[in-house]
Structures are given as structure tokens and as C-alpha cells.
Write a protein that holds these residues in place. Structure first.
Motif, PDB file in Angstrom:
ATOM      1  N   ASP A  95       0.825  -1.205   0.000  1.00  0.00           N
ATOM      2  CA  ASP A  95       0.000   0.000   0.000  1.00  0.00           C
ATOM      3  C   ASP A  95       0.863   1.260   0.000  1.00  0.00           C
ATOM      4  O   ASP A  95       0.524   2.260  -0.654  1.00  0.00           O
ATOM      5  N   GLN A  96       1.984   1.228   0.722  1.00  0.00           N
ATOM      6  CA  GLN A  96       2.895   2.374   0.722  1.00  0.00           C
ATOM      7  C   GLN A  96       3.503   2.582  -0.664  1.00  0.00           C
ATOM      8  O   GLN A  96       3.637   3.721  -1.121  1.00  0.00           O
ATOM      9  N   TYR A  97       3.852   1.484  -1.335  1.00  0.00           N
ATOM     10  CA  TYR A  97       4.404   1.589  -2.684  1.00  0.00           C
ATOM     11  C   TYR A  97       3.363   2.164  -3.641  1.00  0.00           C
ATOM     12  O   TYR A  97       3.681   3.026  -4.481  1.00  0.00           O
ATOM     13  N   ILE A  98       2.121   1.706  -3.517  1.00  0.00           N
ATOM     14  CA  ILE A  98       1.041   2.191  -4.384  1.00  0.00           C
ATOM     15  C   ILE A  98       0.824   3.691  -4.180  1.00  0.00           C
ATOM     16  O   ILE A  98       0.709   4.469  -5.145  1.00  0.00           O
ATOM     17  N   ALA A  99       0.779   4.106  -2.915  1.00  0.00           N
ATOM     18  CA  ALA A  99       0.557   5.529  -2.627  1.00  0.00           C
ATOM     19  C   ALA A  99       1.729   6.377  -3.083  1.00  0.00           C
ATOM     20  O   ALA A  99       1.541   7.461  -3.654  1.00  0.00           O
ATOM     21  N   LYS A 100       2.944   5.910  -2.855  1.00  0.00           N
ATOM     22  CA  LYS A 100       4.141   6.680  -3.210  1.00  0.00           C
ATOM     23  C   LYS A 100       4.258   6.884  -4.709  1.00  0.00           C
ATOM     24  O   LYS A 100       4.725   7.932  -5.170  1.00  0.00           O
ATOM     25  N   ASN A 101       3.804   5.905  -5.499  1.00  0.00           N
ATOM     26  CA  ASN A 101       3.949   5.980  -6.955  1.00  0.00           C
ATOM     27  C   ASN A 101       2.655   6.378  -7.662  1.00  0.00           C
ATOM     28  O   ASN A 101       2.583   6.302  -8.884  1.00  0.00           O
ATOM     29  N   GLY A 102       1.653   6.803  -6.894  1.00  0.00           N
ATOM     30  CA  GLY A 102       0.404   7.268  -7.495  1.00  0.00           C
ATOM     31  C   GLY A 102      -0.322   6.210  -8.304  1.00  0.00           C
ATOM     32  O   GLY A 102      -0.840   6.493  -9.386  1.00  0.00           O
ATOM     33  N   LEU A 103      -0.370   4.973  -7.776  1.00  0.00           N
ATOM     34  CA  LEU A 103      -0.966   3.850  -8.510  1.00  0.00           C
ATOM     35  C   LEU A 103      -2.288   3.387  -7.911  1.00  0.00           C
ATOM     36  O   LEU A 103      -2.725   2.276  -8.177  1.00  0.00           O
ATOM     37  N   SER A 104      -2.920   4.251  -7.133  1.00  0.00           N
ATOM     38  CA  SER A 104      -4.135   3.826  -6.429  1.00  0.00           C
ATOM     39  C   SER A 104      -5.275   3.472  -7.380  1.00  0.00           C
ATOM     40  O   SER A 104      -6.173   2.698  -7.028  1.00  0.00           O
ATOM     41  N   THR A 105      -5.262   4.030  -8.596  1.00  0.00           N
ATOM     42  CA  THR A 105      -6.312   3.691  -9.554  1.00  0.00           C
ATOM     43  C   THR A 105      -5.966   2.438 -10.365  1.00  0.00           C
ATOM     44  O   THR A 105      -6.805   1.939 -11.117  1.00  0.00           O
ATOM     45  N   THR A 122      -4.557  -6.874  -6.874  1.00  0.00           N
ATOM     46  CA  THR A 122      -5.268  -6.725  -8.146  1.00  0.00           C
ATOM     47  C   THR A 122      -4.632  -5.594  -8.951  1.00  0.00           C
ATOM     48  O   THR A 122      -4.476  -4.478  -8.448  1.00  0.00           O
ATOM     49  N   ILE A 123      -4.273  -5.900 -10.202  1.00  0.00           N
ATOM     50  CA  ILE A 123      -3.607  -4.927 -11.080  1.00  0.00           C
ATOM     51  C   ILE A 123      -4.457  -4.759 -12.336  1.00  0.00           C
ATOM     52  O   ILE A 123      -4.745  -5.734 -13.038  1.00  0.00           O
ATOM     53  N   ARG A 124      -4.870  -3.553 -12.627  1.00  0.00           N
ATOM     54  CA  ARG A 124      -5.671  -3.291 -13.833  1.00  0.00           C
ATOM     55  C   ARG A 124      -4.818  -3.554 -15.074  1.00  0.00           C
ATOM     56  O   ARG A 124      -3.615  -3.298 -15.091  1.00  0.00           O
ATOM     57  N   ASP A 125      -5.457  -4.041 -16.114  1.00  0.00           N
ATOM     58  CA  ASP A 125      -4.693  -4.457 -17.296  1.00  0.00           C
ATOM     59  C   ASP A 125      -3.999  -3.287 -17.976  1.00  0.00           C
ATOM     60  O   ASP A 125      -2.922  -3.437 -18.554  1.00  0.00           O
ATOM     61  N   ASN A 126      -4.596  -2.074 -17.897  1.00  0.00           N
ATOM     62  CA  ASN A 126      -3.969  -0.941 -18.577  1.00  0.00           C
ATOM     63  C   ASN A 126      -2.665  -0.503 -17.900  1.00  0.00           C
ATOM     64  O   ASN A 126      -1.900   0.265 -18.464  1.00  0.00           O
ATOM     65  N   ALA A 127      -2.436  -1.007 -16.680  1.00  0.00           N
ATOM     66  CA  ALA A 127      -1.169  -0.717 -16.015  1.00  0.00           C
ATOM     67  C   ALA A 127      -0.057  -1.627 -16.521  1.00  0.00           C
ATOM     68  O   ALA A 127       1.114  -1.358 -16.278  1.00  0.00           O
ATOM     69  N   LEU A 128      -0.431  -2.690 -17.231  1.00  0.00           N
ATOM     70  CA  LEU A 128       0.553  -3.687 -17.648  1.00  0.00           C
ATOM     71  C   LEU A 128       0.644  -3.880 -19.152  1.00  0.00           C
ATOM     72  O   LEU A 128       1.733  -4.094 -19.691  1.00  0.00           O
ATOM     73  N   PHE A 129      -0.519  -3.841 -19.838  1.00  0.00           N
ATOM     74  CA  PHE A 129      -0.560  -4.269 -21.239  1.00  0.00           C
ATOM     75  C   PHE A 129      -1.230  -3.220 -22.124  1.00  0.00           C
ATOM     76  O   PHE A 129      -2.116  -2.473 -21.675  1.00  0.00           O
ATOM     77  N   ALA A 130      -0.841  -3.236 -23.366  1.00  0.00           N
ATOM     78  CA  ALA A 130      -1.602  -2.507 -24.375  1.00  0.00           C
ATOM     79  C   ALA A 130      -2.839  -3.323 -24.730  1.00  0.00           C
ATOM     80  O   ALA A 130      -2.903  -4.524 -24.456  1.00  0.00           O
ATOM     81  N   SER A 131      -3.836  -2.690 -25.325  1.00  0.00           N
ATOM     82  CA  SER A 131      -5.077  -3.376 -25.657  1.00  0.00           C
ATOM     83  C   SER A 131      -4.814  -4.572 -26.581  1.00  0.00           C
ATOM     84  O   SER A 131      -4.115  -4.446 -27.600  1.00  0.00           O
ATOM     85  N   GLY A 132      -5.363  -5.725 -26.228  1.00  0.00           N
ATOM     86  CA  GLY A 132      -5.227  -6.920 -27.044  1.00  0.00           C
ATOM     87  C   GLY A 132      -3.846  -7.536 -27.038  1.00  0.00           C
ATOM     88  O   GLY A 132      -3.556  -8.416 -27.851  1.00  0.00           O
TER      89      GLY A 132
END
Length: 279
Positions: free
Chosen positions: A114-124, A138-148
Motif C-alpha cells: 500500500d505504501q508503494y502504491i501511494a508513493k507511486n500514485g498507482l491507487s487507480t 489486483t492490477i488493472r490491465d492498462n497498467a501492464l498491457f496494451a489493448s489486445g
């Protein structure tokens, strides 16, 4: 003149040597039986056999007391002793103590994440949840991959490596990586369906985690669930964005049976998710 009749007596050779010879043969036979039995070592049986020979032999010294039976058997016993000592810490603790230690470890790991998420602005893009069975990242796909695509973005590889660095403090936990998509169909040469896409995404993320040499690959698994485990309704773009995700589960060793209130809460959440997904 009378003739004395000489009686002919058969001469018998001295056969007293047969007694020690037969004793020697008996002991040799017993020795070969012991050696044959020791080829498949059973420690408890060997100890019982040693005691039996101690009682039978007048010297009082057991056949197996003079030295090791075989190098393999001794090595096996040493290995078992080492494994037992490594588990002594857990064996000497009650289940309640082990559960408390595990809870503290997972809470500390969640805090670091949680500290890493807050520090790097990744809460969304990232969130964590600690429940009765696991610590879920849980990691949203747009944080990792391009569409498709199942290729992790170069910048996002640092995210995966950072998560791995935080996880390396707890290398004995089982880790499951799960890929999820929305219900939009895909049909390409590389990904004939969402199953292939979600599976490849999970595998690629797991591979980055396993670049950390502190991990044992036997503790990791990757699975693709396609669109069949949605969190939100796929009727809207916002809902589909939530459903496209990668989940990293750190599974607990010690779990407690859920209370009735917890079961009701889980059932209510599940029903709410199903209703939301169907709308």
C-alpha cells in the motif's frame, strides 16, 4: 592251540571340528541376511534387529553397533534429522501462534504494498485485499498491457519487479497469478479467444516475478480465466475496464473456519457481484 579271534573295529575320524564350523556358518548366514535387509533400510526394524542380536550373542555387542550399516542409510538418517530440525520451530509452536505470526507477516506485506502504491500514485491501478484465505493484489490491465496484447509494457516491468522484491521476504508462500479479460471477443493468430489472452498475460507476469532468484518456481502457478469471473457488469466500458485485470494471490498456510456472519457476508458479496455483472 586255540586261535584268538580279533574283532575288527571301524575306525572313526574325530568330527568335533564340525561344531564350531556349523556355528560359523550360522553366523555368516545371519550376517548375509542382515546385509540383504539393510539394502532397503527401515530404521525401526534395524533397531529391533540390533536388539535381538544383542540378546542372542554372548558377547553382548550388537552386530550393528560396530559401525554404520551402509553409507546410504546413514546419509538418509542425516537428511531426515536436518529436515526435522528445520521444522522444529513450527512443530514447537501451537497453531494459534503460527496463525498470528502469519497474520502479522501478511499485514506487514500489505502495508508495504500500500505504501508503494501511494508513493507511486498507482491507487487507480493497483489495490490489495487481505481476507481469510489470501492476500490478493489486483492490477488493472492498462497498467501492464496494451489493448489486445500480452506483452508487459517496459515501464510496467519495474512494477512487477518491485512486487517481486516485496514478496521475496516470504518465499515459502504459494503464489497464484490469474489473468482476466472482459467479454469482448478476440480472434487473432496469437489469441484465438480470451482464454489464450488471459493465460498468456498471467504467464508473462509470473515470469517477471520468477526472475527473482529468491523464489522457488514450484510455489508459483498461472491461470487464465478469460471473461468468466467478472467483478462488474460488462455492459459498460467502466465495468469492462475493471474486469480486465491480473490478480496475484499469496495463499495463507493457516486458515480458520469462517463464522456464520462471515459466510453470510461472503454470500452477500458474491450475489452482489453476480447481479452487478448481469446488469
Amino acid at each position: 592251540m586255540s586261535k584268538k579271534r580279533h574283532e575288527h573295529h571301524e575306525e572313526h575320524a574325530d568330527e568335533s571340528w564340525l561344531l564350531p564350523y556349523s556355528d560359523l556358518m550360522t553366523l555368516l548366514l545371519a550376517l548375509f541376511i542382515v546385509l540383504y535387509a539393510s539394502s532397503s533400510v527401515n530404521i525401526s526394524k534395524l533397531e529391533a534387529l540390533s536388539q535381538a542380536f544383542k540378546s542372542a550373542l554372548s558377547s553382548g555387542l550388537g552386530v550393528l553397533d560396530g559401525g554404520s550399516v551402509t553409507d546410504d542409510s546413514m546419509q538418509r538418517r542425516l537428511t531426515d534429522d536436518t529436515q526435522n530440525r528445520s521444522n522444529d520451530g513450527r512443530k514447537n509452536k501451537s497453531r494459534a501462534v503460527l496463525q498470528q505470526e502469519e497474520q502479522e507477516n501478511l499485514e506487514k506485506l500489505k502495508e508495504n504494498l500500500d505504501q508503494y502504491i501511494a508513493k507511486n500514485g498507482l491507487s487507480t491501478q493497483l489495490e490489495t485485499q487481505l481476507n481469510q484465505s489470501q492476500l490478493l493484489i489486483t492490477i488493472r490491465d492498462n497498467a501492464l498491457f496494451a489493448s489486445g496484447s500480452a506483452t508487459i509494457k517496459p515501464d510496467s516491468q519495474k512494477l512487477a519487479a518491485a512486487i517481486g522484491t516485496m514478496l521475496e521476504q516470504y518465499p515459502d508462500y504459494e503464489v497464484q497469478v490469474k489473468g482476466h479479460t472482459d467479454n469482448q471477443p478476440i480472434n487473432t493468430a496469437e489469441f484465438p479467444s480470451n482464454y489464450e489472452l488471459s493465460s498468456k498475460r498471467a504467464i508473462n507476469f509470473m515470469k517477471i516475478l520468477l526472475q527473482n532468484e529468491a523464489f522457488d518456481p514450484k510455489q508459483f502457478s498461472a491461470t487464465g480465466y478469460a471473461e468468466f469471473h467478472p467483478l462488474k457488469s460488462n455492459a459498460t466500458e467502466a465495468g469492462r475496464a475493471v474486469n480486465r485485470r491480473v490478480e496475484v494471490s499469496i495463499l495463507r498456510h493457516y486458515t480458520e473456519p469462517m463464522t456464520e456472519d462471515q459466510k453470510i457476508s461472503v454470500a452477500a458479496n458474491a450475489n452482489g457481484t453476480q447481479q452487478s455483472a448481469s446488469q
